[in-house]
Every structure is written in C-alpha cells, then in structure tokens.
Design an enzyme around this catalytic site. Structure first.
Site, PDB file in Angstrom:
ATOM      1  N   CYS A  44      17.216  68.033  33.815  1.00  0.00           N
ATOM      2  CA  CYS A  44      17.983  68.889  32.905  1.00  0.00           C
ATOM      3  C   CYS A  44      17.021  69.704  32.033  1.00  0.00           C
ATOM      4  CB  CYS A  44      18.897  68.034  32.028  1.00  0.00           C
ATOM      5  SG  CYS A  44      19.969  69.012  30.941  1.00  0.00           S
ATOM      6  N   ASP A  46      17.312  70.204  29.013  1.00  0.00           N
ATOM      7  CA  ASP A  46      17.342  69.617  27.669  1.00  0.00           C
ATOM      8  C   ASP A  46      15.918  69.395  27.124  1.00  0.00           C
ATOM      9  OD1 ASP A  46      17.537  67.578  25.517  1.00  0.00           O
ATOM     10  OD2 ASP A  46      19.654  67.562  26.085  1.00  0.00           O
ATOM     11  N   ARG A  48      14.808  67.489  25.049  1.00  0.00           N
ATOM     12  CA  ARG A  48      14.442  66.103  24.737  1.00  0.00           C
ATOM     13  C   ARG A  48      14.021  65.310  25.974  1.00  0.00           C
ATOM     14  NH1 ARG A  48      20.141  64.964  22.133  1.00  0.00           N
ATOM     15  NH2 ARG A  48      20.601  66.133  24.047  1.00  0.00           N
ATOM     16  N   HIS A 100      20.327  62.630  32.359  1.00  0.00           N
ATOM     17  CA  HIS A 100      20.105  61.876  31.113  1.00  0.00           C
ATOM     18  C   HIS A 100      21.436  61.640  30.423  1.00  0.00           C
ATOM     19  CE1 HIS A 100      20.562  65.265  28.157  1.00  0.00           C
ATOM     20  NE2 HIS A 100      20.332  65.959  29.236  1.00  0.00           N
ATOM     21  N   CYS A 103      24.110  64.016  27.897  1.00  0.00           N
ATOM     22  CA  CYS A 103      23.847  65.385  28.373  1.00  0.00           C
ATOM     23  C   CYS A 103      24.954  66.342  27.924  1.00  0.00           C
ATOM     24  CB  CYS A 103      23.751  65.380  29.901  1.00  0.00           C
ATOM     25  SG  CYS A 103      23.376  67.004  30.603  1.00  0.00           S
TER      26      CYS A 103
HETATM   27 CO    CO Z   1      21.355  67.642  29.806  1.00  0.00          CO
END
Ligand code: CO
Length: 214
Positions: A44, A46, A48, A100, A103
């Site tokens: 992803c 993302d 993080r 994750h 998400c």
């Molecule tokens: Co995500």
C-alpha cells in the site's frame, strides 16, 4: 508531527548520503551499475508502511510497487509492467503482496460515500467485499470487518499476481518463484504471513491456467 520543508529534505539527504559513505565507502558505487533484488514488494502507498525499512532491507535489495490498498488489477499496465520487469529482467524469487490493518483504502471501499475518481479504483476491493459479504458482515465491529477484508484482499491480489502470463511463464520454464501474502500490523510493526501463497500454476483454478505459453 514535525513537518519539514523541501529544502530541509535536501539537507537531510546530504546528511544521509554522508552517513552511508562513512559506514561503507562503496555503498553507492556498488549499486550504480546493477541491482539484483530477490524480492518484489507490492504494498500500500500508506506512508506508515515503508517497504524496505520494515523488513530491514537495504537499497538494491527489494524492487517495490505501491498503490492504494495494494491492488493488482488484471489490466493495470503500471503494476503488470513492474511484475514483468521484476520477474524477467531482475529474476526475483519472491513476490510479496503486503496489506496492512487499518488501511484507509479498505475502509473507504466499505463505506458508501462518494470519494470521487478513487471509487473506480476502490471498486476492485468492493468486488471482494461483495463476494465475501456474508462472512464479513457476520464479524462484530467495523474495524474488525475491515481487517478481514484487508486479509481477503491480500489473498485475492496474490492470486491475481499468479494469474499473470509473466508469472505462469516463469513457472512453466521451471523457475522457482513464490508469491506470498502478508499483512502488516500498524500498532506493533509486525508483518504476518497469511499463508495464502501460491507457487505453481496448478494451484489456480483451471479457468486461469494458461497453456503453451512460450
Ligand atoms: Co493502506
């Protein structure tokens, strides 16, 4: 959160490069002409979930593709090109699809809000939600439902990687290539193997098995 300016990033980059060189004088020169990663990571976007960092791999050790909610659509030229290059040119041995928990893409796919253009992308996840609606709806709590959809999404995308012509051709040619499905816990930094991996054509439904590919 400490917000940095672009100028500060360039300064931090200089410091980073100097530190790498202090530890290993050939850190950059050894990587200039060649990359030989064993892994392709499909994760992803993302912020993080920084791919290399969470598995402790250095520059040159992992080829990375990231998009919203780690989706591998059958006709996404971007993702398919990454897979082809990783398998045929870099000859990676492992492809990791990493989702994750928590998400935002998965959560957005579960609600019925108008998110604009991105809803077309999230429709790939809505398909999985629809196919597993009974199981997911039976789970208590929206966050836990999203976490289950996150796992089902990883399992689906693992199979989508395996369905590609490139991956099936590699298997037909006797290459050792395994597609893994993992999920990352934002709260403790731990990656978990969902045990939904695929490493041979015959693990796919016959509908998707491509014959006489070479
Ligand atoms: Co995500």
């Amino acid at each position: 959160m400490d917000h940095k300016t672009p100028a500060e990033l360039l300064e931090m980059n200089k410091k980073w490069a100097a530190e790498r060189l202090a530890n290993d004088s050939e850190f950059f020169t050894s990587l200039v002409n060649v990359q030989t990663p064993d892994y392709l990571w499909i994760g992803c976007s993302d912020s993080r979930v920084p791919a290399n960092e969470i598995v402790g791999l250095k520059s040159g050790e992992m080829f990375v593709h990231r998009n919203i909610a780690n989706v591998v659509p059958h006709s996404d030229l971007n993702c398919l090109s990454v897979i082809q290059y990783a398998v045929e040119a870099l000859e990676v041995s492992h492809i990791i699809v990493a989702g994750h928990y928590g998400c935002g893409g998965i959560k957005a796919a579960m609600d019925r809000t108008d998110h604009g253009e991105i809803d077309n992308w999230l429709a790939h996840i809505k398909d999985i939600y629809r196919q597993n609606y009974g199981e997911i709806s039976a789970i208590d709590g929206r966050d836990k439902q999203a976490d289950r959809l996150c796992e089902l999404n990883v399992a689906t995308q693992v199979r989508n990687v395996a369905k590609t012509v490139v991956v099936q051709k590699a298997w037909e040619n006797g290459r050792s290539l395994k597609v893994h499905g993992w999920v990352y816990h934002l709260d403790d930094g731990i990656l978990q193997d969902l045990k939904v991996g695929v490493d041979a054509c015959d693990q796919l439904h016959t509908v998707f098995q491509i014959k006489n590919k070479s």
